[in-house]
Write a protein that holds these residues in place. Structure first.
Motif, mmCIF file in Angstrom:
data_model
loop_
_atom_site.group_PDB
_atom_site.id
_atom_site.type_symbol
_atom_site.label_atom_id
_atom_site.label_comp_id
_atom_site.label_asym_id
_atom_site.label_seq_id
_atom_site.Cartn_x
_atom_site.Cartn_y
_atom_site.Cartn_z
ATOM 1 N N ARG A 45 19.544 30.473 28.927
ATOM 2 C CA ARG A 45 20.184 31.547 29.690
ATOM 3 C C ARG A 45 21.502 31.117 30.328
ATOM 4 O O ARG A 45 22.007 31.800 31.209
ATOM 5 N N ALA A 46 22.091 30.041 29.868
ATOM 6 C CA ALA A 46 23.283 29.490 30.514
ATOM 7 C C ALA A 46 24.501 30.408 30.374
ATOM 8 O O ALA A 46 25.255 30.582 31.327
ATOM 9 N N GLU A 47 24.694 31.006 29.210
ATOM 10 C CA GLU A 47 25.875 31.851 29.007
ATOM 11 C C GLU A 47 25.863 33.070 29.919
ATOM 12 O O GLU A 47 26.889 33.431 30.496
ATOM 13 N N ASP A 48 24.714 33.720 30.031
ATOM 14 C CA ASP A 48 24.624 34.894 30.906
ATOM 15 C C ASP A 48 24.823 34.509 32.365
ATOM 16 O O ASP A 48 25.506 35.207 33.117
ATOM 17 N N THR A 49 24.247 33.395 32.753
ATOM 18 C CA THR A 49 24.374 32.939 34.139
ATOM 19 C C THR A 49 25.809 32.548 34.455
ATOM 20 O O THR A 49 26.316 32.857 35.537
ATOM 21 N N LEU A 50 26.490 31.902 33.517
ATOM 22 C CA LEU A 50 27.877 31.492 33.745
ATOM 23 C C LEU A 50 28.811 32.692 33.884
ATOM 24 O O LEU A 50 29.760 32.643 34.665
ATOM 25 N N ARG A 51 28.539 33.756 33.137
ATOM 26 C CA ARG A 51 29.342 34.968 33.308
ATOM 27 C C ARG A 51 29.195 35.526 34.708
ATOM 28 O O ARG A 51 30.170 35.964 35.326
ATOM 29 N N ASN A 52 27.979 35.505 35.244
ATOM 30 C CA ASN A 52 27.755 36.005 36.593
ATOM 31 C C ASN A 52 28.380 35.093 37.642
ATOM 32 O O ASN A 52 28.937 35.568 38.636
ATOM 33 N N VAL A 53 28.315 33.780 37.430
ATOM 34 C CA VAL A 53 28.886 32.835 38.379
ATOM 35 C C VAL A 53 30.409 32.928 38.373
ATOM 36 O O VAL A 53 31.052 32.855 39.417
ATOM 37 N N GLN A 54 31.006 33.128 37.198
ATOM 38 C CA GLN A 54 32.466 33.207 37.095
ATOM 39 C C GLN A 54 33.019 34.405 37.864
ATOM 40 O O GLN A 54 34.146 34.366 38.346
ATOM 41 N N ARG A 55 32.240 35.450 38.020
ATOM 42 C CA ARG A 55 32.677 36.653 38.731
ATOM 43 C C ARG A 55 32.692 36.487 40.250
ATOM 44 O O ARG A 55 33.255 37.318 40.948
#
Length: 87
Positions: A45-55
């Motif tokens: 789930r790293a890609e989805d989590t990174l998108r949320n963190v980048q925001r």
């Protein structure tokens, strides 16, 4: 039993706000002086989590940690030089 984890370095503007990153993954280290956070995420789930963190407004950039790819098994093919330095 254990899920595969990937490490990331998250550069932040505010280290106090960086404590909120604990809800996204396992925070390993927070640097107050250099303003970065080492966080471990589940690889699936790293890609989805990174998108949320980048925001998040206090996140500057995210870099992937290559620590798990570094070779940690060493071989001593070099001859021992201690006998040359003894009296």
């Amino acid at each position: 039993m254990f899920s595969e984890r990937t490490g990331y370095i998250v550069w932040v503007n505010d280290w106090k706000a960086a404590r909120n990153l604990e809800k996204y993954g396992n925070v390993h280290y927070i640097s107050r002086k250099m303003h970065y956070v080492v966080i471990y995420l589940n690889s699936e789930r790293a890609e989805d989590t990174l998108r949320n963190v980048q925001r998040l407004p206090y996140v500057k950039k995210i870099e992937r940690s290559y620590r798990n790819e570094i070779k940690t098994e060493y071989s001593s093919n070099v001859p021992d030089k201690t006998r040359f330095y003894s009296l």
